[in-house]
Design a protein around this motif. Sequence first.
Motif, PDB file in Angstrom:
ATOM      1  N   GLU A 387      38.596  36.185  33.364  1.00  0.00           N
ATOM      2  CA  GLU A 387      39.390  36.784  34.438  1.00  0.00           C
ATOM      3  C   GLU A 387      40.330  37.858  33.901  1.00  0.00           C
ATOM      4  O   GLU A 387      40.534  38.905  34.533  1.00  0.00           O
ATOM      5  CB  GLU A 387      40.182  35.690  35.165  1.00  0.00           C
ATOM      6  CG  GLU A 387      39.294  34.662  35.866  1.00  0.00           C
ATOM      7  CD  GLU A 387      40.087  33.498  36.408  1.00  0.00           C
ATOM      8  OE1 GLU A 387      41.268  33.360  36.002  1.00  0.00           O
ATOM      9  OE2 GLU A 387      39.553  32.727  37.210  1.00  0.00           O
ATOM     10  N   LEU A 388      40.912  37.605  32.730  1.00  0.00           N
ATOM     11  CA  LEU A 388      41.763  38.611  32.106  1.00  0.00           C
ATOM     12  C   LEU A 388      40.966  39.875  31.814  1.00  0.00           C
ATOM     13  O   LEU A 388      41.418  40.992  32.072  1.00  0.00           O
ATOM     14  CB  LEU A 388      42.365  38.075  30.810  1.00  0.00           C
ATOM     15  CG  LEU A 388      43.608  37.199  30.906  1.00  0.00           C
ATOM     16  CD1 LEU A 388      43.977  36.671  29.523  1.00  0.00           C
ATOM     17  CD2 LEU A 388      44.768  37.960  31.508  1.00  0.00           C
ATOM     18  N   TYR A 389      39.772  39.679  31.272  1.00  0.00           N
ATOM     19  CA  TYR A 389      38.935  40.834  30.931  1.00  0.00           C
ATOM     20  C   TYR A 389      38.555  41.615  32.181  1.00  0.00           C
ATOM     21  O   TYR A 389      38.582  42.855  32.181  1.00  0.00           O
ATOM     22  CB  TYR A 389      37.673  40.367  30.200  1.00  0.00           C
ATOM     23  CG  TYR A 389      36.704  41.482  29.915  1.00  0.00           C
ATOM     24  CD1 TYR A 389      36.960  42.413  28.919  1.00  0.00           C
ATOM     25  CD2 TYR A 389      35.524  41.617  30.655  1.00  0.00           C
ATOM     26  CE1 TYR A 389      36.078  43.451  28.663  1.00  0.00           C
ATOM     27  CE2 TYR A 389      34.639  42.650  30.408  1.00  0.00           C
ATOM     28  CZ  TYR A 389      34.924  43.568  29.412  1.00  0.00           C
ATOM     29  OH  TYR A 389      34.061  44.598  29.170  1.00  0.00           O
ATOM     30  N   ALA A 390      38.210  40.908  33.256  1.00  0.00           N
ATOM     31  CA  ALA A 390      37.828  41.588  34.500  1.00  0.00           C
ATOM     32  C   ALA A 390      38.991  42.401  35.039  1.00  0.00           C
ATOM     33  O   ALA A 390      38.816  43.540  35.485  1.00  0.00           O
ATOM     34  CB  ALA A 390      37.364  40.568  35.532  1.00  0.00           C
ATOM     35  N   MET A 391      40.186  41.832  34.971  1.00  0.00           N
ATOM     36  CA  MET A 391      41.363  42.539  35.486  1.00  0.00           C
ATOM     37  C   MET A 391      41.656  43.803  34.681  1.00  0.00           C
ATOM     38  O   MET A 391      41.975  44.859  35.235  1.00  0.00           O
ATOM     39  CB  MET A 391      42.573  41.597  35.463  1.00  0.00           C
ATOM     40  CG  MET A 391      43.819  42.157  36.126  1.00  0.00           C
ATOM     41  SD  MET A 391      45.122  40.906  36.214  1.00  0.00           S
ATOM     42  CE  MET A 391      46.358  41.813  37.160  1.00  0.00           C
ATOM     43  N   LEU A 392      41.528  43.698  33.368  1.00  0.00           N
ATOM     44  CA  LEU A 392      41.822  44.846  32.518  1.00  0.00           C
ATOM     45  C   LEU A 392      40.721  45.897  32.579  1.00  0.00           C
ATOM     46  O   LEU A 392      40.993  47.098  32.594  1.00  0.00           O
ATOM     47  CB  LEU A 392      42.034  44.380  31.074  1.00  0.00           C
ATOM     48  CG  LEU A 392      43.244  43.470  30.831  1.00  0.00           C
ATOM     49  CD1 LEU A 392      43.266  42.992  29.393  1.00  0.00           C
ATOM     50  CD2 LEU A 392      44.540  44.191  31.168  1.00  0.00           C
ATOM     51  N   SER A 393      39.470  45.459  32.599  1.00  0.00           N
ATOM     52  CA  SER A 393      38.365  46.412  32.626  1.00  0.00           C
ATOM     53  C   SER A 393      38.303  47.178  33.950  1.00  0.00           C
ATOM     54  O   SER A 393      37.762  48.278  34.006  1.00  0.00           O
ATOM     55  CB  SER A 393      37.033  45.685  32.380  1.00  0.00           C
ATOM     56  OG  SER A 393      36.801  44.708  33.397  1.00  0.00           O
ATOM     57  N   GLU A 394      38.859  46.591  35.007  1.00  0.00           N
ATOM     58  CA  GLU A 394      38.918  47.280  36.298  1.00  0.00           C
ATOM     59  C   GLU A 394      40.160  48.165  36.413  1.00  0.00           C
ATOM     60  O   GLU A 394      40.485  48.654  37.511  1.00  0.00           O
ATOM     61  CB  GLU A 394      38.906  46.253  37.427  1.00  0.00           C
ATOM     62  CG  GLU A 394      37.590  45.484  37.536  1.00  0.00           C
ATOM     63  CD  GLU A 394      37.679  44.328  38.517  1.00  0.00           C
ATOM     64  OE1 GLU A 394      38.740  44.192  39.169  1.00  0.00           O
ATOM     65  OE2 GLU A 394      36.706  43.551  38.622  1.00  0.00           O
ATOM     66  N   CYS A 395      40.864  48.359  35.301  1.00  0.00           N
ATOM     67  CA  CYS A 395      42.026  49.260  35.225  1.00  0.00           C
ATOM     68  C   CYS A 395      43.144  48.860  36.186  1.00  0.00           C
ATOM     69  O   CYS A 395      43.812  49.724  36.780  1.00  0.00           O
ATOM     70  CB  CYS A 395      41.597  50.705  35.501  1.00  0.00           C
ATOM     71  SG  CYS A 395      40.390  51.331  34.311  1.00  0.00           S
ATOM     72  N   GLN A 407      44.684  39.256  22.225  1.00  0.00           N
ATOM     73  CA  GLN A 407      44.659  40.695  21.973  1.00  0.00           C
ATOM     74  C   GLN A 407      43.241  41.247  22.032  1.00  0.00           C
ATOM     75  O   GLN A 407      43.020  42.387  22.460  1.00  0.00           O
ATOM     76  CB  GLN A 407      45.272  41.009  20.619  1.00  0.00           C
ATOM     77  CG  GLN A 407      44.521  40.432  19.427  1.00  0.00           C
ATOM     78  CD  GLN A 407      45.088  40.900  18.107  1.00  0.00           C
ATOM     79  OE1 GLN A 407      45.254  42.089  17.902  1.00  0.00           O
ATOM     80  NE2 GLN A 407      45.405  39.967  17.227  1.00  0.00           N
ATOM     81  N   PHE A 408      42.250  40.436  21.632  1.00  0.00           N
ATOM     82  CA  PHE A 408      40.885  40.952  21.576  1.00  0.00           C
ATOM     83  C   PHE A 408      40.289  41.131  22.968  1.00  0.00           C
ATOM     84  O   PHE A 408      39.350  41.902  23.149  1.00  0.00           O
ATOM     85  CB  PHE A 408      40.016  40.026  20.722  1.00  0.00           C
ATOM     86  CG  PHE A 408      40.518  39.904  19.310  1.00  0.00           C
ATOM     87  CD1 PHE A 408      40.366  40.958  18.415  1.00  0.00           C
ATOM     88  CD2 PHE A 408      41.179  38.767  18.888  1.00  0.00           C
ATOM     89  CE1 PHE A 408      40.843  40.865  17.120  1.00  0.00           C
ATOM     90  CE2 PHE A 408      41.660  38.666  17.597  1.00  0.00           C
ATOM     91  CZ  PHE A 408      41.496  39.717  16.709  1.00  0.00           C
ATOM     92  N   ILE A 409      40.837  40.422  23.950  1.00  0.00           N
ATOM     93  CA  ILE A 409      40.396  40.647  25.329  1.00  0.00           C
ATOM     94  C   ILE A 409      40.792  42.055  25.757  1.00  0.00           C
ATOM     95  O   ILE A 409      39.997  42.784  26.351  1.00  0.00           O
ATOM     96  CB  ILE A 409      41.010  39.597  26.267  1.00  0.00           C
ATOM     97  CG1 ILE A 409      40.567  38.191  25.846  1.00  0.00           C
ATOM     98  CG2 ILE A 409      40.631  39.879  27.718  1.00  0.00           C
ATOM     99  CD1 ILE A 409      41.237  37.086  26.631  1.00  0.00           C
ATOM    100  N   ALA A 410      42.031  42.431  25.453  1.00  0.00           N
ATOM    101  CA  ALA A 410      42.493  43.774  25.798  1.00  0.00           C
ATOM    102  C   ALA A 410      41.717  44.833  25.024  1.00  0.00           C
ATOM    103  O   ALA A 410      41.340  45.875  25.583  1.00  0.00           O
ATOM    104  CB  ALA A 410      43.992  43.903  25.518  1.00  0.00           C
ATOM    105  N   LEU A 411      41.458  44.583  23.756  1.00  0.00           N
ATOM    106  CA  LEU A 411      40.725  45.562  22.962  1.00  0.00           C
ATOM    107  C   LEU A 411      39.298  45.732  23.477  1.00  0.00           C
ATOM    108  O   LEU A 411      38.769  46.853  23.513  1.00  0.00           O
ATOM    109  CB  LEU A 411      40.724  45.131  21.492  1.00  0.00           C
ATOM    110  CG  LEU A 411      42.100  45.065  20.818  1.00  0.00           C
ATOM    111  CD1 LEU A 411      41.966  44.586  19.385  1.00  0.00           C
ATOM    112  CD2 LEU A 411      42.784  46.414  20.868  1.00  0.00           C
TER     113      LEU A 411
END
Length: 496
Positions: A387-395, A407-411
């Motif tokens: 869910e974190l990755y989806a939120m960040l990848s969708e800007c 941190q690696f999720i954000a990277l």
Amino acid sequence: MSSLRAKIQDVFNEPACEQNRGKDARARKKGCSKPLTPGAAAGGCAFDGAKIVLQPITDVAHLIHAPLACEGNSWDNRGAASSGPTLWRTSFTTDLTELDVVMGQGERKLFKAIREIKEAYGPPAIFVYPTCVTALIGDDIEAVCKRAAEKFGLPVVPVNAPGFVGSKNLGNKLAGEALLEHVIGTVEPDDAGPYDINILGEFNLSGEFWLVKPLLDRLGIRVRACIPGDARYLDIASAHRARAAMMVCSTALINLARKMEQRWDIPFFEGSFYGITDTSEALRQISQLLVKKGADPEILGRTEALIAEEEPIAWKKLAAYRPRLEGKRVLLNTGGVKSWSVVHALMEIGIQIVGTSVKKSTVEDKDRIKQILKDDNHIFEQMAARELYAMLSECKADIMLSGGRTQFIALKAKTAWLDINQERQYPYAGYDGMVELVRQIDLAIHNPIWRQVREPAPWDCQPAVREELPSTKSETATLHAVQEFAGTTADDFGEC
């Protein structure tokens, strides 16, 4: 074990907690934190919580009475800093084996370890921590510590917080109980004054407290004991002669603050040194408490003069970042006090909070977040990595502030990231700390690397076909064969 059970029950019935007073008896027994999941207590058990609170006492030897794995690398599990002694960074453990457990050699081995530490290092005190194994086999830690203290002539403090009794937050409070029972009040200072205070729950992460202490020094306020950040044993032992106390952004040691108020009439309040407004308010409340305890009221005027001098300087420095950061969206994936104190600090300069985690936060922490954000939609209990990755990848966020584990999720999502937890490399407390936090956020968001990594990789781009046709039949046949093999036509080739 019965005494430990009584201590745990006393902690759960904490009367200084406003939320706890409103609970019924059954809910009060559950405490503020979620129960542990069997087999998943690593990093979040009571032993870990007690060690976190007491480890930054820098001149004390911390001895773990347990198998070797219980100590692991917890000797440096927080980025606390010391201005002097380094003994706290040395790991001591009795390293119990199966044979020691079967033959009942645990207590004898513990006594021998205490003697070896005394002879080799000569510390002012030794803290002994039992863990699940030694608590379950029934080693009498308190009796061994008492006998060793008499034999070797130094304080040997039992910290009775084995991991299985509860969560990390409970371990924090049990560490406070150990200080109350065996340390605080055992030494009478010869220099007590009307401007002495205690700071509770300050860990001096990356030297944060060193940004705040100069402000207190300018006001003539002396920190009798900072518990536990950059603390010395004798400072804590004489902490009962302070006139007031501040609990920094945490209810982890609220039992310590309340009982010190009851026993030695030391009033306390909970404040924060994160952000311009909160830092100023904390200084005001410290001065007001000291005046109530008999200090000269002129300190109130000096405090306002200091605030009037420091705030414009900090705001002037932050003004340079406001045009670059105003409206930027921040996702906070942290917990505890940082879930609300950092939120308030960032909102002061116009940064939007798109979400904040309340994992490991107490009921009081959650209430503060609701008061600051005025919207429950930006609060999440726990967010899975997907869910974190989806939120960040969708800007949906321009940067994530979290600990090193995410941190690696954000990277992976090609999003800026900044460490806000205990492993951070920069101090963020006080006026200068707030400026540093904003500076690091600006550097992370506007780092040119993000523009580069968001561009398509060269191997994802098809090369453009030259406009001129092949000059020979063989070259034409070769091109058609390649296109047929790749499932493409000449029209499919072009710039990426």
